[in-house]
Design a protein around this motif. Structure first.
Motif, short mmCIF file in Angstrom:
data_model
loop_
_atom_site.label_atom_id
_atom_site.label_comp_id
_atom_site.label_asym_id
_atom_site.label_seq_id
_atom_site.Cartn_x
_atom_site.Cartn_y
_atom_site.Cartn_z
N ARG A 157 62.66 9.86 18.85
CA ARG A 157 61.63 9.55 17.86
C ARG A 157 62.19 9.65 16.45
O ARG A 157 63.39 9.67 16.22
CB ARG A 157 60.47 10.54 18.04
CG ARG A 157 60.84 11.97 17.77
CD ARG A 157 59.74 12.93 18.10
NE ARG A 157 60.15 14.30 17.86
CZ ARG A 157 59.73 15.35 18.55
NH1 ARG A 157 58.91 15.16 19.56
NH2 ARG A 157 60.14 16.57 18.26
N THR A 190 58.30 8.11 19.59
CA THR A 190 57.29 7.89 18.56
C THR A 190 57.92 7.41 17.25
O THR A 190 58.87 8.00 16.74
CB THR A 190 56.52 9.20 18.31
OG1 THR A 190 55.86 9.57 19.53
CG2 THR A 190 55.52 9.05 17.20
N GLY A 191 57.37 6.31 16.73
CA GLY A 191 57.78 5.82 15.42
C GLY A 191 59.14 5.16 15.37
O GLY A 191 59.62 4.83 14.28
N ARG A 208 54.36 6.00 20.54
CA ARG A 208 53.21 5.95 19.63
C ARG A 208 53.59 5.73 18.17
O ARG A 208 54.76 5.72 17.79
CB ARG A 208 52.43 7.27 19.72
CG ARG A 208 51.98 7.68 21.10
CD ARG A 208 51.18 8.93 21.08
NE ARG A 208 51.85 10.03 20.39
CZ ARG A 208 51.41 11.28 20.35
NH1 ARG A 208 50.28 11.58 20.97
NH2 ARG A 208 52.07 12.22 19.72
N ASP A 209 52.50 5.56 17.38
CA ASP A 209 52.57 5.71 15.92
C ASP A 209 53.63 4.83 15.28
O ASP A 209 54.57 5.31 14.63
CB ASP A 209 52.80 7.17 15.55
CG ASP A 209 51.73 8.08 16.14
OD1 ASP A 209 50.63 7.59 16.38
OD2 ASP A 209 52.02 9.27 16.36
N GLY A 210 53.45 3.53 15.46
CA GLY A 210 54.33 2.60 14.77
C GLY A 210 55.64 2.31 15.46
O GLY A 210 56.51 1.66 14.87
N GLU A 223 51.61 7.19 26.63
CA GLU A 223 50.87 6.91 25.40
C GLU A 223 51.62 5.86 24.59
O GLU A 223 52.73 6.11 24.11
CB GLU A 223 50.68 8.19 24.60
CG GLU A 223 49.95 9.28 25.39
CD GLU A 223 49.58 10.49 24.55
OE1 GLU A 223 49.59 10.37 23.31
OE2 GLU A 223 49.28 11.54 25.14
N SER A 262 49.01 2.51 18.85
CA SER A 262 49.39 2.17 17.47
C SER A 262 50.82 1.68 17.35
O SER A 262 51.45 1.88 16.31
CB SER A 262 49.17 3.40 16.55
OG SER A 262 47.86 3.88 16.65
N SER A 263 51.33 1.03 18.37
CA SER A 263 52.71 0.53 18.35
C SER A 263 52.72 -0.96 18.67
O SER A 263 51.70 -1.56 19.00
CB SER A 263 53.57 1.30 19.36
OG SER A 263 53.71 2.65 18.93
N ASP A 269 44.12 2.01 19.99
CA ASP A 269 44.27 2.29 18.56
C ASP A 269 45.17 1.30 17.85
O ASP A 269 46.10 1.68 17.12
CB ASP A 269 44.78 3.72 18.36
CG ASP A 269 43.75 4.76 18.76
OD1 ASP A 269 42.56 4.43 18.79
OD2 ASP A 269 44.15 5.89 19.07
#
Length: 685
Positions: free
Chosen positions: A189, A211-212, A233-235, A253, A256-257, A278
């Protein structure tokens, strides 16, 4: 016993005779540095042939060996400098570490026995050559964060007993880690960047976190095993993702990606839940044969290609709600332990749920927009609700089984609806919805009520709309006259059966039983080709229900209308038509037997007048004989097997009057016979 003590004393004296300095001369084995130790007890150059660069000796001797993080940007007391891996190609040479350095300190003695509990923490390092860690075994954490790799990383069969982290790093080559085993977490991440990542058959004891981060090429984790969760997740940004036959002990999960290639997770097993929600964006998603112990959540996300979850098993619910946008969705033979919810979302291509099994309910509500929907052979333990939504193509639900209710209410808009041979345990409601095509429910069984309308909401049938209730069976029919507006000549009621009017949703005084019989006859006449064919069953069904509800007179009038319909139908043979005309004219097809008595009385009175006018018949001198004699004579001639006066046998009318009484005798016989047949039920009831 004395011998034993002597041996013990001898051994003790030999041990004490050894010089104390002899122990100090034994070679010292590798050991971790003590917490306050300032010099590495296992210097790199002393135990491994070089040559080693200054930064490599610094990284081991002054940092890693002493349990400290080796931040190459802070070497020689620097303030950290540039540690943005995107610029890693321009980093100075004094940040370069070699593959041989890592191989030496990770896998070879005495270094592997000299680690503190912190393991290896590298930061802002640059690797210019291929890094090969294949087949190695490292018993501690391995963190190489915010670093730059200009070539491939090979980690086939690598075993890391604790955590492995490449957080924030940039790898311009491939990461090839077949069958790699990580005891705790694999951390990718922190805005890390990768090209191809291959984790085929890898095992991760904790979680996998990306993540990210950005993956510029395929992320292939075929047959991956993760005991914890997987976080995309998250971008985070991916091209293709492969998780075929992977096993995840926690959640997957991917919220948001962005996923720009195929997300292939066919055969995936997830012990927790799968989150695609999301605002995540996907292309094709493949969950064929996947198994999810929790729920599948794709709320508020965009799927630009097919979402294929054929044979999916979800023990919880599936959420496709809240302005999510899909192209095609395939849930053929899928099994859902909870509910399927697609409220307020858009489906731009077919929603194919052929033979879907849902233990809860299915919700297509609140202005959701669909094209073709396929629920053929689906099984729903709860309800199917399509309230207030728009269906721009055919809604297939042949063979559907719903234990509760099917609700198409509150302004829902449909083209064609096919609900053939469906089974609905409770109610089927279409009040307040709009139909522009065919609504065909032929052969469907509804346990309780068919609700077409209520006091304020009736369905709207647009030009060309059709309604088929052929062979439909319901407990009760709830409607209003407005429910049938616009369906002239486009209704099929053949085989439609119902036991009651109104049911649970009855409008006081507004059920069909309270309406005028003429309206009921017009209702049956809405059927296609009604004037050209013969449709007896709708009349009989309506009459039976009216009679059961306490309206025998209305029931009889409906059955009379049924015989009129048969009489006037074009397929009826002229002989049958003639007999029906006779039945209608004489006894009202058995439902107005009193007509025969009126006609018989009229026949007798006419005969009495004719008998009085015949001078050949003598009625005596008294006024009574002259008044009543012709009447009793006419009555004797009209009713068969009746003889009121023996003398009537010898009196014969003359001329045409005699011919009339022969006809009267025959007609009277027929009227009496039809009357008796009507009373005994041989005709009519």
């Amino acid at each position: 016993m004395l011998v034993g003590w002597r041996r013990l004393a001898l051994l003790t004296s030999i041990a004490l005779s050894i010089a104390p300095g002899a122990l100090a001369d034994l070679p010292e084995g590798p050991r971790p540095a003590f917490p306050n130790e300032t010099e590495c007890p296992t210097p790199l150059a002393d135990h491994a042939p070089g040559p080693w660069s200054q930064q490599e000796e610094w990284a081991w001797n002054e940092r890693i060996c002493l349990g400290r993080s080796a931040d190459l940007s802070r070497r020689r007391g620097g303030a950290g400098g540039d540690c943005e891996p995107a610029n890693g190609e321009d980093w100075p040479e004094d940040r370069v570490l070699t593959s041989s350095f890592l191989q030496t300190v990770l896998f070879h003695e005495p270094f592997r026995s000299a680690y503190t509990q912190r393991g290896v923490h590298l930061r802002c390092a640059r690797f210019d050559e291929t890094l090969d860690l294949s087949g190695g075994h490292f018993a501690h954490d391995l963190f190489v964060a915010h670093s730059y790799f200009s070539n491939d990383i090979y980690a086939h069969d690598l075993q890391i007993d604790h955590n492995l982290s490449l957080a924030g790093s940039h790898v311009t080559g491939s990461v090839i880690a077949y069958r790699m085993r990580v005891g705790h977490d694999l951390i990718l991440r922190g805005q890390a960047q990768f090209q191809t990542v291959e984790l085929l058959g890898a095992t991760i004891g904790g979680s996998l976190s990306a993540t990210g981060s950005a993956f510029k090429d395929v992320f292939d984790a075929d047959q991956l095993t993760v005991n914890g969760s997987v976080f995309f997740r998250d971008g985070a940004e991916f091209q293709g993702v492969i998780l075929r036959r992977a096993s995840i002990g926690g959640n997957l999960e991917a919220i948001s990606s962005t996923f720009k290639g195929v997300f292939n997770a066919s055969g995936l097993t997830v012990n927790g839940s799968v989150f695609f929600g999301d605002g995540a964006e996907f292309q094709e998603v493949n969950l064929v044969g996947a198994s999810i112990n929790g729920s599948l959540d794709a709320d508020r996300s965009t799927f630009n290609d097919v979402f294929d979850a054929s044979a999916l098993t979800v023990n919880g619910s599936v959420f496709l709600r809240d302005r999510a946008e899909f192209q095609g969705v395939i849930l053929r033979r899928a099994s859902i332990g909870g509910s399927l919810e697609a409220d307020r979302s858009t489906f731009n291509d077919v929603f194919d749920a052929d033979r879907l099994t849902v233990n809860g309910s299915v919700f297509f509500r609140d202005r959701a927009a669909f094209q073709e929907v396929n629920l053929i052979g689906a099984s729903i333990n709860g309800s199917l609700e399509a309230n207030s939504s728009v269906f721009n193509d055919v809604f297939h639900a042949d063979g559907l089984a719903v234990n509760d209710s099917v609700l198409f209410r509150y302004g829902a808009e449909f083209q064609d609806v096919r609900l053939l041979v469906a089974t609905i345990g409770e109610t089927l409601q279409i009040r307040g919805s709009r139909f522009s095509g065919s609504f065909d429910a032929s052969g469907t069984q509804v346990g309780r009520d068919l609700v077409l309308s209520d006091r304020v909401r009736a369905p709207e049938w647009l030009d060309g709309a059709e309604l088929s209730l052929r062979n439909v069976s319901v407990g009760a029919l709830q409607d209003t006259p407005e429910a049938w507006d616009g369906l002239q000549g486009r209704v099929d009621l053949v085989g439609f059966t119902y036991e009651d009017f109104g049911g649970l949703h009855a409008i006081p005084g507004g059920t069909m039983a309270s309406r005028d019989v003429r309206w009921m006859i017009e209702w049956i006449g809405l059927q296609e080709n009604f004037g050209d064919g013969y449709f007896p069953q709708p009349f009989q069904q309506l009459a039976d229900t009216l009679r059961a509800q306490g309206y025998p007179d209305k029931a009889n009038r409906i059955l009379i209308a049924a015989n009129n319909h048969r009489r006037d139908a074009s397929p009826t043979h002229w002989t049958t038509e003639a007999l029906l005309w006779v039945g209608w004219a004489t006894i009202g097809y058995g439902y107005r037997t009193w007509l025969a008595m009126i006609e018989l009385a009229a026949l007798v009175l006419i005969g009495a007048a004719i008998a009085r006018s015949d001078r050949g018949l003598y009625w005596g001198r008294t006024w009574r004989n002259r008044l009543f004699g012709p009447f009793w004579y006419s009555l004797d001639q009209a009713i068969p097997f009746l003889q009121l006066d023996e003398s009537h046998k010898f009196r014969r009318a003359t001329g045409w009057r005699g011919g009339y009484f022969h006809v009267q005798h025959i007609v009277g016989f027929l009227l009496v016979s039809l009357f008796v047949a009507g009373l005994t039920g041989l005709v009519g009831q």
